[in-house]
Design an enzyme around this catalytic site. Sequence first.
Site, PDB file in Angstrom:
ATOM      1  N   LYS A   1       2.794 -11.842   8.403  1.00 15.21           N
ATOM      2  CA  LYS A   1       3.504 -12.921   7.822  1.00 15.21           C
ATOM      3  C   LYS A   1       5.027 -12.804   8.352  1.00 15.21           C
ATOM      4  O   LYS A   1       6.044 -13.686   7.967  1.00 15.21           O
ATOM      5  CB  LYS A   1       3.906 -12.245   6.380  1.00 15.21           C
ATOM      6  CG  LYS A   1       2.755 -11.995   5.218  1.00 15.21           C
ATOM      7  CD  LYS A   1       2.391 -13.295   4.698  1.00 15.21           C
ATOM      8  CE  LYS A   1       1.420 -13.269   3.712  1.00 15.21           C
ATOM      9  NZ  LYS A   1      -0.040 -13.101   4.256  1.00 15.21           N
TER      10      LYS A   1
ATOM     11  N   LYS B   1       2.849   0.723  17.744  1.00 17.33           N
ATOM     12  CA  LYS B   1       4.323   1.290  17.449  1.00 17.33           C
ATOM     13  C   LYS B   1       4.663   2.467  18.432  1.00 17.33           C
ATOM     14  O   LYS B   1       5.837   2.357  18.822  1.00 17.33           O
ATOM     15  CB  LYS B   1       4.660   1.606  16.270  1.00 17.33           C
ATOM     16  CG  LYS B   1       4.512   0.426  15.107  1.00 17.33           C
ATOM     17  CD  LYS B   1       4.689   0.902  13.801  1.00 17.33           C
ATOM     18  CE  LYS B   1       5.183  -0.335  12.706  1.00 17.33           C
ATOM     19  NZ  LYS B   1       5.423   0.088  11.378  1.00 17.33           N
TER      20      LYS B   1
ATOM     21  N   GLY C   1       2.149   8.378  10.128  1.00 17.25           N
ATOM     22  CA  GLY C   1       3.414   7.638  10.682  1.00 17.25           C
ATOM     23  C   GLY C   1       4.098   6.864   9.659  1.00 17.25           C
ATOM     24  O   GLY C   1       5.335   6.585   9.857  1.00 17.25           O
TER      25      GLY C   1
HETATM   26  P1  ATR Z   1      -0.098   5.509   8.945  1.00 20.79           P
HETATM   27  O1  ATR Z   1       0.255   5.114  10.266  1.00 20.79           O
HETATM   28  O2  ATR Z   1      -0.622   4.251   8.223  1.00 20.79           O
HETATM   29  O3  ATR Z   1       0.615   6.460   8.115  1.00 20.79           O
HETATM   30  P2  ATR Z   1      -1.772   7.839   9.840  1.00 20.79           P
HETATM   31  O4  ATR Z   1      -0.587   8.173  10.717  1.00 20.79           O
HETATM   32  O5  ATR Z   1      -3.115   7.872  10.362  1.00 20.79           O
HETATM   33  O6  ATR Z   1      -1.347   6.212   9.303  1.00 20.79           O
HETATM   34  O7  ATR Z   1      -1.792   8.452   8.217  1.00 20.79           O
HETATM   35  C1  ATR Z   1      -2.512   8.330   7.308  1.00 20.79           C
HETATM   36  C2  ATR Z   1      -2.088   9.200   6.184  1.00 20.79           C
HETATM   37  O8  ATR Z   1      -3.183   8.975   5.102  1.00 20.79           O
HETATM   38  C3  ATR Z   1      -2.243  10.581   6.389  1.00 20.79           C
HETATM   39  O9  ATR Z   1      -1.290  11.135   5.540  1.00 20.79           O
HETATM   40  C4  ATR Z   1      -3.430  11.088   5.942  1.00 20.79           C
HETATM   41  O10 ATR Z   1      -3.926  12.355   5.608  1.00 20.79           O
HETATM   42  P3  ATR Z   1      -4.179  13.405   6.807  1.00 20.79           P
HETATM   43  O11 ATR Z   1      -2.823  13.709   7.460  1.00 20.79           O
HETATM   44  O12 ATR Z   1      -4.679  14.767   6.061  1.00 20.79           O
HETATM   45  O13 ATR Z   1      -5.053  12.575   7.683  1.00 20.79           O
HETATM   46  C5  ATR Z   1      -3.620  10.220   5.031  1.00 20.79           C
HETATM   47  N1  ATR Z   1      -5.186  10.109   4.536  1.00 20.79           N
HETATM   48  C6  ATR Z   1      -6.083   9.127   5.164  1.00 20.79           C
HETATM   49  N2  ATR Z   1      -7.281   9.336   4.487  1.00 20.79           N
HETATM   50  C7  ATR Z   1      -7.214  10.109   3.519  1.00 20.79           C
HETATM   51  C8  ATR Z   1      -7.952  10.516   2.631  1.00 20.79           C
HETATM   52  N3  ATR Z   1      -9.380  10.176   2.473  1.00 20.79           N
HETATM   53  N4  ATR Z   1      -7.853  11.280   1.414  1.00 20.79           N
HETATM   54  C9  ATR Z   1      -6.420  11.881   1.738  1.00 20.79           C
HETATM   55  N5  ATR Z   1      -5.587  11.370   2.556  1.00 20.79           N
HETATM   56  C10 ATR Z   1      -5.959  10.549   3.346  1.00 20.79           C
END
Ligand code: ATR
Length: 267
Positions: free
Chosen positions: A15, A65, A129
């Site tokens: 967007k 990023k 992130g």
């Molecule tokens: P972003 O840049 O969107 O923050 P990321 O850095 O991959 O993406 O972080 C994803 C977040 O969602 C993390 O906090 C991850 O938890 P983990 O650090 O334990 O991986 C969380 N997340 C992703 N899938 C999950 C799940 N099935 N249950 C709980 N937390 C989840």
Amino acid sequence: MDKYAVWGNPIAQSKSPQIHRVFAQQTQQNLDYVAILGDEQHFEQQLLAFFAEGAKGCNITAPFKERAFQLADQHSERCLLAQACNTLKKLPDGTLYADNTDGAGLVSDLQRLGWLQPHQSILILGAGGATKGVLLPLLQAQQRITVANRTLSKATELAEKFRPYGEIQVCTLDVIPVQKFDLIINATSLGLQGKTVAIDPAIWQQAGAVYDMQYSKGADTPFIALAKQQGAQHYSDGFGMLVGQAAHAFYLWRGVMPDVVPLLDEL
Ligand code: ATR
């Protein structure tokens, strides 16, 4: 005409061009802003060519990023702490300045909603992130933060880094202290798979407001749907944060802060 863009992959859903065109019109700035699909392999070369051809700045979205952060010559403090860049600006000497306006966008949106008073308790779900990008501005706004994450070590790492800036505690999702949180923020990526994290219903019962950093056009995000089911009275998805981060990027480039309210009303 000064050239700007947003880089990502995928990018068709962005967007940002629409938002920045409205800002440019509103503030009478003569600029062109387009969406560009970055190539996973050649992102750095593409981006350097874009600036070599005279572009003044750009936004960066997933998955670039961290790579944009690495490529930049100078960084703001909030960008250094986030280790990720969502806004680049070409400086007069030709070098690239990296900023991260995501946290400022969230803080602006919480202020707009009237949800940000000093010394509140905020629960942030997730320690990836998205969380890293918003911790500094929230701590600077004197918020007491609890970060709950599936993987405790990631939350602990964040806490160690950000503790000099304010009060921050960590826990896993299954042992979140049962207390009143003025605000619960979802910063996990689970919504992208149509899912949400499960937290103790007693926490929902005492929650003040609920914010999802993700947004969804026309329907509730899974997290907002769950919050409503649990009886939340005050909730918002992250569309205002998206517009807010764009406004702070626009300010960095053009030195004028657009008014987000007419745009939020329009969209
Ligand atoms: P972003 O840049 O969107 O923050 P990321 O850095 O991959 O993406 O972080 C994803 C977040 O969602 C993390 O906090 C991850 O938890 P983990 O650090 O334990 O991986 C969380 N997340 C992703 N899938 C999950 C799940 N099935 N249950 C709980 N937390 C989840």
